[in-house]
Design a protein around this motif. Structure first.
Motif, PDB file in Angstrom:
ATOM      1  N   LYS A  10      52.360 -16.839  10.229  1.00 60.47           N
ATOM      2  CA  LYS A  10      51.594 -17.209   9.025  1.00 60.47           C
ATOM      3  C   LYS A  10      50.161 -17.511   9.427  1.00 60.47           C
ATOM      4  CE  LYS A  10      53.508 -18.420   4.817  1.00 60.47           C
ATOM      5  NZ  LYS A  10      54.951 -18.573   4.709  1.00 60.47           N
ATOM      6  N   ARG A  12      46.177 -16.634  10.078  1.00 58.84           N
ATOM      7  CA  ARG A  12      45.274 -15.554  10.459  1.00 58.84           C
ATOM      8  C   ARG A  12      45.961 -14.228  10.804  1.00 58.84           C
ATOM      9  NH1 ARG A  12      40.458 -18.324  12.393  1.00 58.84           N
ATOM     10  NH2 ARG A  12      41.918 -19.992  12.799  1.00 58.84           N
ATOM     11  N   ILE A  13      47.011 -14.307  11.617  1.00 56.23           N
ATOM     12  CA  ILE A  13      47.650 -13.075  12.086  1.00 56.23           C
ATOM     13  C   ILE A  13      48.251 -12.314  10.897  1.00 56.23           C
ATOM     14  CG2 ILE A  13      49.551 -12.137  13.485  1.00 56.23           C
ATOM     15  CD1 ILE A  13      47.490 -13.135  15.372  1.00 56.23           C
ATOM     16  N   ARG A  53      56.347 -19.092  13.844  1.00 62.03           N
ATOM     17  CA  ARG A  53      55.174 -19.727  14.447  1.00 62.03           C
ATOM     18  C   ARG A  53      54.545 -18.778  15.463  1.00 62.03           C
ATOM     19  NH1 ARG A  53      54.878 -25.486  14.029  1.00 62.03           N
ATOM     20  NH2 ARG A  53      52.958 -25.271  15.215  1.00 62.03           N
ATOM     21  N   ALA A  54      53.203 -18.833  15.563  1.00 64.03           N
ATOM     22  CA  ALA A  54      52.475 -17.918  16.453  1.00 64.03           C
ATOM     23  C   ALA A  54      53.043 -17.943  17.881  1.00 64.03           C
ATOM     24  CB  ALA A  54      50.992 -18.284  16.455  1.00 64.03           C
ATOM     25  N   GLY A  72      48.568 -13.092  19.361  1.00 64.00           N
ATOM     26  CA  GLY A  72      47.254 -13.241  19.971  1.00 64.00           C
ATOM     27  C   GLY A  72      47.373 -13.140  21.487  1.00 64.00           C
ATOM     28  N   ASP A  74      45.907 -14.892  23.509  1.00 62.39           N
ATOM     29  CA  ASP A  74      46.001 -16.281  23.978  1.00 62.39           C
ATOM     30  C   ASP A  74      47.459 -16.692  24.149  1.00 62.39           C
ATOM     31  OD1 ASP A  74      45.860 -15.893  21.132  1.00 62.39           O
ATOM     32  OD2 ASP A  74      45.975 -18.056  20.874  1.00 62.39           O
ATOM     33  N   VAL A  75      48.263 -16.344  23.142  1.00 56.84           N
ATOM     34  CA  VAL A  75      49.690 -16.669  23.158  1.00 56.84           C
ATOM     35  C   VAL A  75      50.401 -15.855  24.242  1.00 56.84           C
ATOM     36  CG1 VAL A  75      51.804 -16.399  21.788  1.00 56.84           C
ATOM     37  CG2 VAL A  75      49.768 -17.408  20.740  1.00 56.84           C
ATOM     38  N   ALA A  93      41.925 -10.681  14.502  1.00 57.16           N
ATOM     39  CA  ALA A  93      41.947 -12.094  14.919  1.00 57.16           C
ATOM     40  C   ALA A  93      41.167 -12.259  16.224  1.00 57.16           C
ATOM     41  CB  ALA A  93      43.376 -12.604  15.052  1.00 57.16           C
ATOM     42  N   VAL A  94      39.964 -11.703  16.208  1.00 62.16           N
ATOM     43  CA  VAL A  94      39.130 -11.699  17.410  1.00 62.16           C
ATOM     44  C   VAL A  94      38.464 -13.060  17.614  1.00 62.16           C
ATOM     45  CG1 VAL A  94      37.063 -10.677  18.453  1.00 62.16           C
ATOM     46  CG2 VAL A  94      38.709  -9.219  17.265  1.00 62.16           C
ATOM     47  N   CYS A  95      38.552 -13.576  18.802  1.00 64.40           N
ATOM     48  CA  CYS A  95      37.882 -14.823  19.152  1.00 64.40           C
ATOM     49  C   CYS A  95      37.778 -14.893  20.669  1.00 64.40           C
ATOM     50  CB  CYS A  95      38.637 -16.026  18.585  1.00 64.40           C
ATOM     51  SG  CYS A  95      40.376 -16.102  19.058  1.00 64.40           S
ATOM     52  N   LYS A 122      45.691 -26.624  24.242  1.00 62.82           N
ATOM     53  CA  LYS A 122      46.958 -26.097  23.773  1.00 62.82           C
ATOM     54  C   LYS A 122      47.489 -25.070  24.784  1.00 62.82           C
ATOM     55  CE  LYS A 122      48.041 -23.705  19.440  1.00 62.82           C
ATOM     56  NZ  LYS A 122      47.403 -23.245  18.188  1.00 62.82           N
ATOM     57  N   LEU A 162      40.171 -21.985  21.487  1.00 59.78           N
ATOM     58  CA  LEU A 162      39.696 -20.732  20.914  1.00 59.78           C
ATOM     59  C   LEU A 162      38.461 -21.012  20.073  1.00 59.78           C
ATOM     60  CD1 LEU A 162      43.060 -19.222  19.663  1.00 59.78           C
ATOM     61  CD2 LEU A 162      41.801 -18.647  21.753  1.00 59.78           C
ATOM     62  N   GLY A 164      35.945 -19.042  17.299  1.00 59.15           N
ATOM     63  CA  GLY A 164      35.682 -17.854  16.483  1.00 59.15           C
ATOM     64  C   GLY A 164      34.206 -17.820  16.167  1.00 59.15           C
ATOM     65  N   ILE A 183      39.721 -12.675  23.215  1.00 56.56           N
ATOM     66  CA  ILE A 183      41.053 -12.705  22.604  1.00 56.56           C
ATOM     67  C   ILE A 183      41.081 -11.814  21.371  1.00 56.56           C
ATOM     68  CG2 ILE A 183      42.748 -14.207  21.449  1.00 56.56           C
ATOM     69  CD1 ILE A 183      42.373 -14.946  24.426  1.00 56.56           C
TER      70      ILE A 183
HETATM   71  P1  ATP Z   1      50.493 -22.859  14.327  1.00 56.23           P
HETATM   72  O1  ATP Z   1      49.933 -22.925  12.929  1.00 56.23           O
HETATM   73  O2  ATP Z   1      51.894 -22.352  14.410  1.00 56.23           O
HETATM   74  O3  ATP Z   1      50.216 -24.082  15.151  1.00 56.23           O
HETATM   75  P2  ATP Z   1      48.152 -21.545  15.188  1.00 56.23           P
HETATM   76  O4  ATP Z   1      47.423 -22.734  14.685  1.00 56.23           O
HETATM   77  O5  ATP Z   1      47.903 -21.056  16.569  1.00 56.23           O
HETATM   78  O6  ATP Z   1      49.717 -21.691  15.043  1.00 56.23           O
HETATM   79  P3  ATP Z   1      46.476 -19.745  13.773  1.00 56.23           P
HETATM   80  O7  ATP Z   1      45.413 -20.770  13.740  1.00 56.23           O
HETATM   81  O8  ATP Z   1      46.757 -18.922  12.553  1.00 56.23           O
HETATM   82  O9  ATP Z   1      47.872 -20.359  14.171  1.00 56.23           O
HETATM   83  O10 ATP Z   1      46.167 -18.797  15.010  1.00 56.23           O
HETATM   84  C1  ATP Z   1      46.972 -17.696  15.293  1.00 56.23           C
HETATM   85  C2  ATP Z   1      46.233 -16.780  16.236  1.00 56.23           C
HETATM   86  O11 ATP Z   1      45.007 -16.367  15.666  1.00 56.23           O
HETATM   87  C3  ATP Z   1      45.874 -17.434  17.575  1.00 56.23           C
HETATM   88  O12 ATP Z   1      46.934 -17.358  18.492  1.00 56.23           O
HETATM   89  C4  ATP Z   1      44.674 -16.594  17.982  1.00 56.23           C
HETATM   90  O13 ATP Z   1      45.080 -15.407  18.649  1.00 56.23           O
HETATM   91  C5  ATP Z   1      44.012 -16.255  16.656  1.00 56.23           C
HETATM   92  N1  ATP Z   1      42.933 -17.224  16.367  1.00 56.23           N
HETATM   93  C6  ATP Z   1      42.990 -18.553  16.449  1.00 56.23           C
HETATM   94  N2  ATP Z   1      41.806 -19.132  16.166  1.00 56.23           N
HETATM   95  C7  ATP Z   1      40.977 -18.126  15.867  1.00 56.23           C
HETATM   96  C8  ATP Z   1      39.611 -18.063  15.472  1.00 56.23           C
HETATM   97  N3  ATP Z   1      38.862 -19.152  15.343  1.00 56.23           N
HETATM   98  N4  ATP Z   1      39.102 -16.858  15.204  1.00 56.23           N
HETATM   99  C9  ATP Z   1      39.855 -15.760  15.301  1.00 56.23           C
HETATM  100  N5  ATP Z   1      41.138 -15.737  15.702  1.00 56.23           N
HETATM  101  C10 ATP Z   1      41.705 -16.909  15.977  1.00 56.23           C
END
Ligand code: ATP
Ligand code: MG
Length: 214
Positions: A10, A12-13, A53-54, A72, A74-75, A93-95, A122, A162, A164, A183
């Motif tokens: 859920k 961004r992805i 969850r991511a 991502g 990162d994950v 989801a570039v960062c 994290k 991360l 963005g 990322i």
């Molecule tokens: P959860 O909500 O389960 O704790 P999360 O907070 O990591 O997960 P998101 O914030 O939606 O969930 O991030 C999911 C993915 O999106 C990250 O693993 C990363 O690859 C990408 N992402 C995170 N932050 C950014 C950002 N600022 N800009 C672009 N992409 C991002």
């Protein structure tokens, strides 16, 4: 066609993958997406989405609970490894994964002088590995979110997080001082599915690949 399950998270992805799926001819059931359902049907009877969850995406794909996943980098760097293929950079989801610290500290700080750091993040594995490769010791404090708060309340001096746009850092008086990795989200596949469901998987990867290009 053999059924395919795609794991997504859920936020961004999901938001950035949906347009790619639609361009690839896979329309998720809107009413299910807007509900609390975790298994979503699509316009293709053979394709289902699971919403998790991511950080759980690599696990579902490794164990074959999903054939494909979008995760991502990162994950993947933190939890990835054996048991899944990184098929395709979707360039969504570039960062970037960065070391950041309070602006005041940055004024008199030189990363070349670092020998031991206390860092909240994290991403403990990735952080430890990054600094160990440079001979820098780390005391790592594992957090699950809002890393930007940690240096402001004295939990640590620096964070690995991360970035963005950089707006959140700026709003909290932090600046980027070192780049760890660029990322983006990748399409990953279960190893057994790559053999057993080769044709539908290849077809899906090609569709998503062209959708990501366009
Ligand atoms: P959860 O909500 O389960 O704790 P999360 O907070 O990591 O997960 P998101 O914030 O939606 O969930 O991030 C999911 C993915 O999106 C990250 O693993 C990363 O690859 C990408 N992402 C995170 N932050 C950014 C950002 N600022 N800009 C672009 N992409 C991002
Ligand atoms: Mg989140």
């Amino acid at each position: 066609m053999q059924p395919l399950t795609i794991a997504l998270s859920k936020g961004r992805i999901l938001e950035e993958t949906l347009p790619l799926l639609v361009r690839a001819g896979i329309e998720p059931e809107r009413s299910q997406l807007d509900s609390r359902r975790l298994i979503i049907d699509t316009s293709r009877p053979d394709v289902k989405l699971v919403i998790i969850r991511a950080a759980d995406v690599p696990t579902y794909v490794k164990y074959g609970a999903a054939d494909l996943g979008v995760a991502g980098k990162d994950v993947l760097m933190e939890y990835g490894g054996d048991g899944l293929y990184e098929l395709l950079d979707l360039k969504i989801a570039v960062c970037r994964l960065m070391v950041a610290e309070p602006a005041g500290l940055a004024e008199r700080d030189d990363p070349r002088d670092w020998t031991r750091l206390r860092i909240a993040t994290k991403y403990p594995m990735t952080t430890r590995r990054h600094f160990a490769d440079k001979g820098i010791q780390t005391d790592i404090i594992k957090l699950y979110g809002s890393m930007e708060l940690a240096p402001l309340v004295g939990l640590c001096d620096r964070i690995v997080d991360l970035v963005g746009t950089g707006k959140t850092l700026k709003a909290n008086g932090l600046v980027e001082v070192e780049h760890i990795a660029d990322i983006s989200a990748w399409l990953v596949a279960n190893r057994a599915s790559m053999k057993m469901k080769h044709a539908p998987l290849k077809d899906m990867a090609q569709r998503l690949g062209s959708a990501a290009q366009g």
